[in-house]
Design a protein around this motif. Structure first.
Motif, PDB file in Angstrom:
ATOM      1  N   ASP A 100       0.837  -1.202   0.000  1.00  0.00           N
ATOM      2  CA  ASP A 100       0.000   0.000   0.000  1.00  0.00           C
ATOM      3  C   ASP A 100       0.867   1.245   0.000  1.00  0.00           C
ATOM      4  N   PRO A 101       0.244   2.442  -0.135  1.00  0.00           N
ATOM      5  CA  PRO A 101       1.006   3.677   0.081  1.00  0.00           C
ATOM      6  C   PRO A 101       1.609   3.698   1.484  1.00  0.00           C
ATOM      7  N   ALA A 102       2.727   4.364   1.627  1.00  0.00           N
ATOM      8  CA  ALA A 102       3.431   4.376   2.915  1.00  0.00           C
ATOM      9  C   ALA A 102       2.585   4.989   4.021  1.00  0.00           C
ATOM     10  N   THR A 103       1.649   5.899   3.661  1.00  0.00           N
ATOM     11  CA  THR A 103       0.838   6.582   4.672  1.00  0.00           C
ATOM     12  C   THR A 103      -0.496   5.894   4.950  1.00  0.00           C
ATOM     13  N   ALA A 104      -0.764   4.757   4.300  1.00  0.00           N
ATOM     14  CA  ALA A 104      -2.069   4.093   4.441  1.00  0.00           C
ATOM     15  C   ALA A 104      -2.294   3.613   5.867  1.00  0.00           C
ATOM     16  N   LYS A 105      -3.543   3.805   6.339  1.00  0.00           N
ATOM     17  CA  LYS A 105      -3.933   3.323   7.661  1.00  0.00           C
ATOM     18  C   LYS A 105      -4.870   2.124   7.588  1.00  0.00           C
ATOM     19  N   ASP A 106      -5.641   2.065   6.496  1.00  0.00           N
ATOM     20  CA  ASP A 106      -6.524   0.909   6.318  1.00  0.00           C
ATOM     21  C   ASP A 106      -5.977   0.046   5.178  1.00  0.00           C
ATOM     22  N   HIS A 107      -5.831  -1.225   5.458  1.00  0.00           N
ATOM     23  CA  HIS A 107      -5.274  -2.162   4.487  1.00  0.00           C
ATOM     24  C   HIS A 107      -6.364  -3.180   4.162  1.00  0.00           C
ATOM     25  N   ASP A 108      -6.971  -3.038   2.977  1.00  0.00           N
ATOM     26  CA  ASP A 108      -8.112  -3.910   2.687  1.00  0.00           C
ATOM     27  C   ASP A 108      -7.801  -5.010   1.675  1.00  0.00           C
ATOM     28  N   ASP A 109      -6.546  -5.105   1.185  1.00  0.00           N
ATOM     29  CA  ASP A 109      -6.232  -6.203   0.271  1.00  0.00           C
ATOM     30  C   ASP A 109      -4.838  -6.761   0.559  1.00  0.00           C
ATOM     31  N   ALA A 110      -4.721  -8.067   0.450  1.00  0.00           N
ATOM     32  CA  ALA A 110      -3.448  -8.764   0.608  1.00  0.00           C
ATOM     33  C   ALA A 110      -3.295  -9.741  -0.543  1.00  0.00           C
ATOM     34  N   VAL A 111      -2.047 -10.040  -0.920  1.00  0.00           N
ATOM     35  CA  VAL A 111      -1.799 -10.852  -2.108  1.00  0.00           C
ATOM     36  C   VAL A 111      -0.771 -11.941  -1.833  1.00  0.00           C
ATOM     37  N   HIS A 112      -0.839 -12.978  -2.672  1.00  0.00           N
ATOM     38  CA  HIS A 112       0.120 -14.084  -2.615  1.00  0.00           C
ATOM     39  C   HIS A 112       0.156 -14.729  -3.991  1.00  0.00           C
ATOM     40  N   ALA A 113       1.295 -15.286  -4.372  1.00  0.00           N
ATOM     41  CA  ALA A 113       1.414 -15.978  -5.657  1.00  0.00           C
ATOM     42  C   ALA A 113       2.401 -17.123  -5.537  1.00  0.00           C
ATOM     43  N   GLU A 114       2.177 -18.125  -6.369  1.00  0.00           N
ATOM     44  CA  GLU A 114       3.075 -19.274  -6.410  1.00  0.00           C
ATOM     45  C   GLU A 114       2.937 -19.932  -7.776  1.00  0.00           C
ATOM     46  N   ALA A 115       3.944 -20.712  -8.143  1.00  0.00           N
ATOM     47  CA  ALA A 115       3.873 -21.478  -9.388  1.00  0.00           C
ATOM     48  C   ALA A 115       2.837 -22.576  -9.237  1.00  0.00           C
ATOM     49  N   ASP A 116       2.105 -22.839 -10.307  1.00  0.00           N
ATOM     50  CA  ASP A 116       1.096 -23.901 -10.275  1.00  0.00           C
ATOM     51  C   ASP A 116       1.806 -25.261 -10.293  1.00  0.00           C
ATOM     52  N   PRO A 117       1.601 -26.095  -9.267  1.00  0.00           N
ATOM     53  CA  PRO A 117       2.285 -27.397  -9.238  1.00  0.00           C
ATOM     54  C   PRO A 117       1.709 -28.402 -10.232  1.00  0.00           C
ATOM     55  N   ASP A 118       0.577 -28.092 -10.844  1.00  0.00           N
ATOM     56  CA  ASP A 118      -0.048 -29.018 -11.780  1.00  0.00           C
ATOM     57  C   ASP A 118       0.809 -29.132 -13.043  1.00  0.00           C
ATOM     58  N   PRO A 119       1.330 -30.349 -13.362  1.00  0.00           N
ATOM     59  CA  PRO A 119       2.174 -30.503 -14.558  1.00  0.00           C
ATOM     60  C   PRO A 119       1.435 -30.194 -15.852  1.00  0.00           C
ATOM     61  N   ALA A 120       0.099 -30.236 -15.818  1.00  0.00           N
ATOM     62  CA  ALA A 120      -0.671 -29.911 -17.017  1.00  0.00           C
ATOM     63  C   ALA A 120      -0.702 -28.416 -17.299  1.00  0.00           C
ATOM     64  N   ASN A 121      -0.252 -27.612 -16.335  1.00  0.00           N
ATOM     65  CA  ASN A 121      -0.249 -26.155 -16.492  1.00  0.00           C
ATOM     66  C   ASN A 121       1.174 -25.628 -16.307  1.00  0.00           C
ATOM     67  N   GLU A 122       2.082 -26.151 -17.109  1.00  0.00           N
ATOM     68  CA  GLU A 122       3.479 -25.754 -16.999  1.00  0.00           C
ATOM     69  C   GLU A 122       3.631 -24.261 -17.303  1.00  0.00           C
ATOM     70  N   GLY A 123       4.355 -23.567 -16.417  1.00  0.00           N
ATOM     71  CA  GLY A 123       4.545 -22.131 -16.564  1.00  0.00           C
ATOM     72  C   GLY A 123       3.399 -21.315 -16.005  1.00  0.00           C
ATOM     73  N   GLY A 124       2.356 -21.992 -15.506  1.00  0.00           N
ATOM     74  CA  GLY A 124       1.207 -21.290 -14.946  1.00  0.00           C
ATOM     75  C   GLY A 124       1.444 -20.865 -13.507  1.00  0.00           C
ATOM     76  N   VAL A 125       0.582 -20.017 -13.004  1.00  0.00           N
ATOM     77  CA  VAL A 125       0.707 -19.500 -11.636  1.00  0.00           C
ATOM     78  C   VAL A 125      -0.654 -19.507 -10.949  1.00  0.00           C
ATOM     79  N   ILE A 126      -0.605 -19.520  -9.612  1.00  0.00           N
ATOM     80  CA  ILE A 126      -1.814 -19.382  -8.794  1.00  0.00           C
ATOM     81  C   ILE A 126      -1.689 -18.069  -8.024  1.00  0.00           C
ATOM     82  N   VAL A 127      -2.636 -17.198  -8.235  1.00  0.00           N
ATOM     83  CA  VAL A 127      -2.645 -15.879  -7.581  1.00  0.00           C
ATOM     84  C   VAL A 127      -3.799 -15.837  -6.592  1.00  0.00           C
ATOM     85  N   THR A 128      -3.502 -15.401  -5.389  1.00  0.00           N
ATOM     86  CA  THR A 128      -4.523 -15.277  -4.353  1.00  0.00           C
ATOM     87  C   THR A 128      -4.665 -13.811  -3.952  1.00  0.00           C
TER      88      THR A 128
END
Length: 776
Positions: A288-316
């Protein structure tokens, strides 16, 4: 077919008779559009007249011809007659008729369409259905109303039912109370369009010199100066945050929470694990901006472990679960809807929800358990979204990062916090951003990236400096993740056939397209007709890149775009080039997002806080309200910046500045000062010694004798003549000489003057034949 009765469609058993020959005549089409402002698109017209087969093509051509001739205009997907009012509109109640009924005019009106039509306000009714009494408006109020056309050649052409009173008693004004030695005080208005008022000793309301007051005009004085009386003391003009207070009060933006709202917020208990998945071990981060007081979103990402989706990602993407605390019909809910959104001024934030909710229980603070509504999205290596699923969870953010901090880490400058997050959190996030970027490149949304200026204030509330924050990949990463989460929300609710509020953005109107096309032709930049998409504008921006007129073209493209709004009917989002889009990611500061959260909870059976049937039935009104409140907030924010800049420059009268022409009107030129992000005005009457002609298509003022003039985007030198801090007004004097206008512009002026002379001649001939009419 349907007929309009009392503003609502009613089914009838017959089909409207179509003229013989299969093709609808022009008068029939125009009459239908006027009589059915909420059902005037090609599909509705074809259905109403049972137009089928090849006749639908003829209908399409007939409607297009009427548009090209200016007899019809397109408003989103609907058609309307020039000068017709929409089914729902903002009205200012101006006076009463002879029978005591209220009459109103539209709050916004294009003077080129003639005189604004009168609207008769229907008396409020509280009969039946157990609903609360309808609002009772009065003269001076601004209202949101549902309109119905009336076949009355004598009275008002529209009647209206008031849905909501937006602003009470707009007949009053806001000004600064000034004492005088004569014993009669003066009210100095904050709006240049209002007049100074004299206030007698009995009408001061206890105000003291320097107080910001609401005043009501009471009549004319003995020597022409209008008189008034103080209705309410708002605060001191010398006090802290005075300039934003003016904007809040002038626009009717609530800035104090009711006792019931505060009590409800303070009594709220932290959410439990009931009906939630445990995601507390997932390393989500907020950026967020450095001055933000309310934080309403958080994120995470990782490579998709499914071999059928090589190069794919999972975004949360995890979003604060505001719906758990703010339930439909509660005091918190009523207050949030009354505000519609948070309002951001340089000196303060006016939140949609009390701090107990926005900055505490719902804020996704580092290391603290917080409830969230999350979406987990799987993308292929080329950026295509393959699937998604929503979850109601309990999470714990592992870090609260600033944009600059996260970007520095990716650029190789880690600190004590980001050093531990590089491999597990930040690197996967940036890899996912790269993958999603491939999908964005294929989608080709409108890439209009104009710089945003931010005022940094000193301790006394004055401007310390104006900065243009650098646009970082960290900003773009969060933006793209949020867009995909919003798309997933809209798709899920559509698939579940759950009513919702979309964020919709229509393509530019035909009139705006033509205006932009004429303008671009002077720069030899083609703008083709036909099926318009966002990437067509990107081509224009690319053609103008690194040219002297690059900024000018960007601004003209921006002006050509429609206003994004909230609506329960989906027409897609033109700018983002998306078919389905709904705001889901900021429920702490936008009521629209809270509605979408409730809809998801109900549609997916995720527990408490779901949307109610009554709320679903009111989505049209809610969407209209929050769209209005959004525009209200934007206007208040802009005016406060203007007042701060005018206050900052008030001591520099006579100073010369380099500016850029940011607006061209019949009345004169608006000149922007890039270093401050504010505009000043140059009246056309003060420019040169010849008559200047306004060319809307080419955004220029051109001298009728010399052919020299000024165009949008021109860099000019100006001198500051006047600065009025309370009104946020700057008045400039033009120092730069006019330049030669393109031949197309000069020929336009010649044709325009000839057309004006012909029009005046026709009107005079008609006036001689027409019998005089009385006032109406």
């Amino acid at each position: 077919m349907t007929q309009r009765t009392g503003g609502r469609p009613r089914k009838t058993s017959s089909t409207r008779k179509r003229p013989e020959g299969g093709v609808l005549d022009r008068e029939t089409l125009l009459r239908f559009v006027s009589d059915h402002p909420d059902r005037a698109n090609k599909r509705d017209i074809a259905k109403a007249f049972s137009v089928k087969g090849d006749d639908r093509i003829a209908l399409k051509h007939a409607l297009r011809e009427l548009e090209e001739e200016g007899l019809l205009q397109r408003d989103r997907k609907q058609l309307k007659r020039p000068g017709d009012l929409p089914p729902v509109a903002l009205l200012d109640i101006t006076h009463r008729d002879n029978g005591g009924g209220l009459l109103a005019r539209p709050a916004s009106w294009n003077e080129d369409d003639g005189t604004a039509p009168a609207v008769s306000i229907r008396p409020p009714s509280d009969k039946g259905r157990g609903k609360r009494p309808a609002p009772a408006p009065g003269v001076g109020d601004r209202v949101l109303a549902r309109l119905t056309r009336v076949d009355d050649p004598i009275g008002a052409p529209y009647s209206a039912k008031v849905m909501k009173i937006i602003d009470r008693n707009r007949g009053t004004g806001l000004g600064v109370f000034r004492e005088t030695t004569s014993g009669e005080a003066r009210i100095m208005p904050i709006d240049r369009r209002q007049q100074e008022l004299a206030v007698g000793p009995d009408d001061t309301g206890g105000a003291k010199d320097g107080d910001l007051v609401e005043v009501e005009a009471t009549g004319a004085g003995r020597y022409g100066l209008k008189r008034g009386k103080v209705v309410k003391i708002v605060g001191s003009i010398g006090g802290e945050k005075a300039l934003s207070t003016i904007a809040l009060y002038a626009h009717g933006i609530p800035d104090r929470f009711s006792e019931a709202t505060i009590a409800e917020a303070e009594a709220a208990e932290p959410a439990t694990m009931k009906a939630r998945e445990d995601w507390r071990d997932l390393p989500l981060v907020t950026i967020d901006p450095a001055t933000a007081k309310d934080h309403d979103d958080a994120v995470h990402a990782e490579a998709d472990p499914d071999p059928a989706n090589e190069g794919g990602v999972i975004v949360t993407v995890a979003i604060a679960d505001v719906a758990y605390y703010v339930r439909t019909g509660s005091a918190l809910d009523r207050e949030a809807l009354r505000r519609g959104n948070s309002v951001y001024f340089p000196d303060r934030v006016v939140p949609m929800l009390p701090e107990r909710i926005s900055n505490d229980l719902c804020s996704l603070r580092e290391g603290v358990e917080r409830p969230a509504l999350a979406v987990r999205m799987t993308f292929a290596g080329d950026g295509r979204k393959l699937k998604h699923r929503f979850h109601r969870v309990m999470m714990k953010s592992v870090a609260g990062l600033a944009y600059e901090q996260a970007q520095a880490a990716i650029d190789g400058r880690v600190d004590a916090v980001t050093g531990h997050l590089m491999d597990t959190v930040l690197t996967p996030l940036w890899h996912a951003y790269e993958v999603l970027g491939r999908g964005r490149s294929k989608r080709q949304p409108l890439e209009l990236d104009l710089p945003e200026r931010r005022l940094e204030l000193a301790e006394d509330g004055t401007i310390a400096r104006v900065v243009v924050p650098e646009r970082l990949d960290a900003h773009r990463l969060i933006e793209e993740f949020m867009i995909q989460a919003n798309v997933s929300a809209a798709e899920t609710l559509e698939n579940r056939r759950q009513p919702l509020v979309y964020r919709v953005h229509d393509e530019p109107s035909l009139a705006k397209q033509e205006s932009l096309r004429d303008f671009l032709s002077t720069l030899d930049i083609p703008f083709a007709r036909g099926n318009l998409r966002a990437n067509h504008f990107n081509g224009i921006l690319e053609r103008a890149e690194d040219e002297p007129y690059e900024q000018m073209v960007s601004e003209m493209v921006l002006r050509s775009q429609s206003q994004a709004v909230y609506a329960p009917e989906n027409i897609g989002h033109f700018g983002l080039n998306l078919m389905r889009y709904a705001h889901f990611t900021s429920p702490i500061r936008r009521y629209a997002d809270l509605i979408v959260h409730r809809a998801l909870i109900g549609a997916l059976g995720l527990g408490e806080g779901a949307i109610t049937p009554e709320e679903e039935s009111n989505l049209t009104d809610i969407a209209a309200d929050i769209s209005t409140f959004e525009r209200r907030a934007m206007a208040a924010e802009r005016e406060t910046v203007d007042r701060l800049v005018a206050h900052h420059l008030a001591g520099r009268i006579g100073t010369t500045f380099e500016g850029r022409i940011a607006g061209v009107t019949k009345s004169g030129l608006f000149v922007a000062l890039p270093q401050y992000g504010a505009d000043g005005f140059i009246p056309v009457s003060t420019i040169g010694e010849e008559y200047y002609v306004y060319d809307e298509a080419h955004q220029a003022l051109t001298g009728d004798r010399s052919g020299l003039g000024y165009r949008l985007g021109d860099t000019v030198e100006v001198r500051l003549k006047e600065a009025i801090p309370l009104a946020g007004s700057l008045l400039f004097e033009m120092l730069s000489e006019p330049t030669k206008m393109p031949a197309t512009t000069r020929s336009y002026h010649k044709a325009s003057r000839q057309a004006d002379r012909q029009r005046v001649s026709r009107e005079r001939r008609k006036g001689q034949k027409r019998a005089p009419r009385g006032r109406h």
